[in-house]
Design a protein around this motif. Structure first.
Motif, mmCIF file in Angstrom:
data_model
loop_
_atom_site.group_PDB
_atom_site.id
_atom_site.type_symbol
_atom_site.label_atom_id
_atom_site.label_comp_id
_atom_site.label_asym_id
_atom_site.label_seq_id
_atom_site.Cartn_x
_atom_site.Cartn_y
_atom_site.Cartn_z
ATOM 1 N N GLY A 134 8.512 19.662 2.467
ATOM 2 C CA GLY A 134 7.466 20.590 2.669
ATOM 3 C C GLY A 134 6.350 19.831 3.311
ATOM 4 N N ASP A 135 5.863 18.826 2.744
ATOM 5 C CA ASP A 135 4.760 17.743 3.321
ATOM 6 C C ASP A 135 5.121 17.415 4.674
ATOM 7 O OD1 ASP A 135 2.321 16.449 2.483
ATOM 8 O OD2 ASP A 135 3.366 14.638 2.478
ATOM 9 N N THR A 136 6.498 17.083 4.954
ATOM 10 C CA THR A 136 6.902 16.572 6.460
ATOM 11 C C THR A 136 7.394 17.544 7.366
ATOM 12 O OG1 THR A 136 7.216 14.332 5.418
ATOM 13 C CG2 THR A 136 8.428 14.908 7.474
ATOM 14 N N ALA A 137 8.213 18.332 6.912
ATOM 15 C CA ALA A 137 8.837 19.267 7.827
ATOM 16 C C ALA A 137 8.150 20.531 7.856
ATOM 17 C CB ALA A 137 10.419 19.644 7.443
ATOM 18 N N SER A 138 7.063 20.771 7.151
ATOM 19 C CA SER A 138 6.205 22.006 7.572
ATOM 20 C C SER A 138 4.770 21.680 8.017
ATOM 21 C CB SER A 138 6.317 23.055 6.261
ATOM 22 O OG SER A 138 7.715 23.490 5.912
ATOM 23 N N ALA A 148 1.018 -1.270 0.014
ATOM 24 C CA ALA A 148 -0.173 -0.129 -0.166
ATOM 25 C C ALA A 148 0.968 1.341 -0.177
ATOM 26 C CB ALA A 148 -0.960 0.070 1.403
ATOM 27 N N LYS A 149 0.796 2.254 -0.931
ATOM 28 C CA LYS A 149 1.330 3.258 -0.886
ATOM 29 C C LYS A 149 0.458 4.405 -0.422
ATOM 30 C CE LYS A 149 1.169 2.947 -5.507
ATOM 31 N NZ LYS A 149 1.054 3.021 -6.908
ATOM 32 N N VAL A 150 1.228 5.240 0.097
ATOM 33 C CA VAL A 150 0.248 6.385 0.794
ATOM 34 C C VAL A 150 1.388 7.689 0.568
ATOM 35 C CG1 VAL A 150 -1.056 5.345 2.246
ATOM 36 C CG2 VAL A 150 1.285 5.894 3.221
ATOM 37 N N SER A 151 0.766 8.895 0.323
ATOM 38 C CA SER A 151 1.462 9.943 0.010
ATOM 39 C C SER A 151 0.529 11.504 0.379
ATOM 40 C CB SER A 151 1.823 10.359 -1.497
ATOM 41 O OG SER A 151 0.988 10.478 -2.430
ATOM 42 N N GLY A 152 1.186 12.583 0.176
ATOM 43 C CA GLY A 152 0.553 13.640 0.518
ATOM 44 C C GLY A 152 0.422 14.526 -0.585
ATOM 45 N N ILE A 153 0.940 15.953 -0.690
ATOM 46 C CA ILE A 153 1.008 16.657 -1.483
ATOM 47 C C ILE A 153 2.425 17.268 -1.841
ATOM 48 C CG2 ILE A 153 -0.033 19.054 -2.460
ATOM 49 C CD1 ILE A 153 -2.283 16.841 -2.658
ATOM 50 N N GLY A 154 2.668 17.500 -3.309
ATOM 51 C CA GLY A 154 4.199 17.934 -3.538
ATOM 52 C C GLY A 154 4.592 17.018 -4.625
ATOM 53 N N CYS A 155 5.608 17.464 -5.140
ATOM 54 C CA CYS A 155 6.496 16.642 -6.354
ATOM 55 C C CYS A 155 6.544 15.283 -5.705
ATOM 56 C CB CYS A 155 7.651 17.415 -6.801
ATOM 57 S SG CYS A 155 7.485 18.868 -7.557
ATOM 58 N N SER A 156 6.897 15.127 -4.494
ATOM 59 C CA SER A 156 7.326 13.621 -4.082
ATOM 60 C C SER A 156 6.073 13.059 -3.971
ATOM 61 C CB SER A 156 7.986 14.022 -2.720
ATOM 62 O OG SER A 156 6.930 14.777 -1.796
ATOM 63 N N SER A 157 4.933 13.490 -3.746
ATOM 64 C CA SER A 157 3.779 12.863 -3.369
ATOM 65 C C SER A 157 2.951 12.627 -4.876
ATOM 66 C CB SER A 157 2.655 13.595 -2.754
ATOM 67 O OG SER A 157 3.444 13.861 -1.355
ATOM 68 N N LYS A 158 3.591 12.928 -5.859
ATOM 69 C CA LYS A 158 3.502 12.199 -7.093
ATOM 70 C C LYS A 158 3.871 11.163 -7.569
ATOM 71 C CE LYS A 158 3.049 15.370 -10.685
ATOM 72 N NZ LYS A 158 3.544 16.298 -11.350
ATOM 73 N N MET A 159 4.993 10.737 -6.686
ATOM 74 C CA MET A 159 5.959 9.516 -7.029
ATOM 75 C C MET A 159 5.130 8.183 -7.077
ATOM 76 S SD MET A 159 9.483 10.703 -5.076
ATOM 77 C CE MET A 159 9.883 9.181 -4.928
ATOM 78 N N PRO A 160 4.152 7.956 -6.205
ATOM 79 C CA PRO A 160 3.816 6.691 -6.283
ATOM 80 C C PRO A 160 2.798 6.199 -7.489
ATOM 81 C CG PRO A 160 3.173 7.736 -3.917
ATOM 82 C CD PRO A 160 3.715 8.685 -5.061
ATOM 83 N N THR A 161 2.581 7.273 -8.322
ATOM 84 C CA THR A 161 1.766 7.046 -9.706
ATOM 85 C C THR A 161 3.002 6.383 -10.488
ATOM 86 O OG1 THR A 161 0.660 9.061 -9.353
ATOM 87 C CG2 THR A 161 0.739 8.081 -11.456
ATOM 88 N N TYR A 162 4.180 6.427 -10.279
ATOM 89 C CA TYR A 162 5.518 6.222 -11.063
ATOM 90 C C TYR A 162 6.109 5.046 -10.913
ATOM 91 C CZ TYR A 162 4.733 11.240 -11.966
ATOM 92 O OH TYR A 162 4.109 12.368 -12.031
ATOM 93 N N PHE A 163 5.388 4.300 -9.617
ATOM 94 C CA PHE A 163 5.940 2.727 -9.337
ATOM 95 C C PHE A 163 4.703 1.998 -8.939
ATOM 96 C CE2 PHE A 163 6.795 5.462 -5.707
ATOM 97 C CZ PHE A 163 6.335 4.556 -4.536
#
Length: 349
Positions: free
Chosen positions: A112-116, A60-75
């Protein structure tokens, strides 16, 4: 334009223990900037899951918002996925993990999603020791909103427009150590030889496994003066090579005497850490904090396995929750009746 990868693959692609090829762990074609370090992280996650022979549908892949959080689409296009709101991925991951402990959870976030905005939830995810792998793609800027400095931007780092950051950056690996994370590592998106075994080890760990990955933003933070550019990171990298050996494989890794530490995980797999310092112990939290702080003071980026508690108890164990997924429990198990409820209430008096 289509972002779906063609289904044609070479007929003799190598397979893992399950008979899957690495293509079975692919996602859609990336829409991130060419050369983005985040794509290297996506590839490392894909390869790690393939090498560890985890069925895609059990992830199960989970993410928030940001460039990094788009990543689960790519794997891992054949796995479960949930893209939450900004900074709130930890809540979703916690709930999902409690409802079904049989899945392998991979959280992908950004600085940003984690540290802010997500800092508060991140801290509680650590203290609860939720059983998941949490990867931060750390580029020190907000790539979706024109490259402003993020909370992890280093003091004195120069933005693309020339502004100098006047604030100390938040060191997420040091914070995770301080808050009691049971697995803490740092890596570089350009070092797949280190990153892939780290991810495999994190997924095998029972509890919260945190990996801070320096991942240069080629558009807004890859210039002279940036402390998170490809050139700056490679120049200051202090890497601790390691190998991950699954339980089912014979351990044949060899290092010179006195330079390696082997740590065995819950399932019998092992991590072989080649230490940068002969006195370094990966299971000593205080020593790990000292080493990270000293590296920061020396201007070095220390990467590798920084700390591991091989005896950690995850959230499900600490709360003594049901071992079976909630969606597999029947009516009688979920609603045992008034007599059972009464006895529970009496036990709480």
């Amino acid at each position: 334009m289509s972002y779906i990868k063609p289904k044609f693959r070479h007929p003799r692609l190598p397979t893992n223990k399950l008979g899957f090829t690495v293509a079975d762990y692919d996602g859609a074609i990336s829409t991130l900037c060419a050369g983005c370090g985040h794509d290297s992280i996506s590839a490392a996650i894909r390869n790690a899951c393939f090498q560890s022979a985890i069925p895609p549908h059990r992830i199960a892949k989970v993410s928030g918002i940001g460039c990094s959080s788009k990543m689960p689409t790519y794997f891992l296009g054949k796995s479960h996925g949930f893209n939450s709101v900004h900074g709130r991925m930890p809540s979703v991951a916690t709930g999902a993990s409690l409802a079904n402990r049989d899945l392998t959870y991979i959280g992908v976030s950004g600085d940003g999603d984690t540290a802010s905005i997500g800092m508060g939830q991140f801290i509680h995810l650590i203290r609860r020791n939720v059983n998941m792998t949490y990867i931060v793609a750390n580029n020190g800027c907000y790539g979706l909103t024109k490259g402003q400095d993020s909370a992890t931007a280093d003091l004195g780092s120069v933005a693309k427009g020339g502004a100098v950051n006047p604030f100390d950056g938040i060191d997420l690996a040091a914070l995770a150590l301080l808050q009691g994370a049971s697995f803490v590592a740092r890596s570089f998106s350009g070092d797949k030889g280190q990153l892939e075994p780290l991810i495999r080890a994190a997924m095998a760990h029972k509890g919260f496994a945190f990996i801070d990955v320096v991942s240069p933003c080629v558009t807004f933070n890859n210039h002279v003066g940036s402390t998170k550019s490809y050139a700056e990171t490679r120049e200051h990298l202090d890497a601790m090579p390691l190998d991950f050996v699954p339980m089912r494989e014979e351990i044949t890794t060899q290092y010179a005497e006195g330079t390696t530490q082997a740590v065995t995980l819950h399932d019998g797999s092992a991590i072989h850490l080649k230490k940068a310092d002969a006195t370094y112990k990966a299971n000593d939290r205080r020593a790990a904090m000292d080493v990270v702080q000293q590296a920061h003071a020396d201007g070095r980026i220390l990467t590798g396995l920084l700390y591991l508690d091989p005896d950690s108890q995850d959230l499900n164990q600490n709360l003594n929750l049901a071992t079976r997924p909630l969606n597999e429990l029947g009516k009688d198990e979920l609603c045992p009746g008034s007599k059972v409820l009464k006895s529970i209430n009496e036990g709480l008096r």
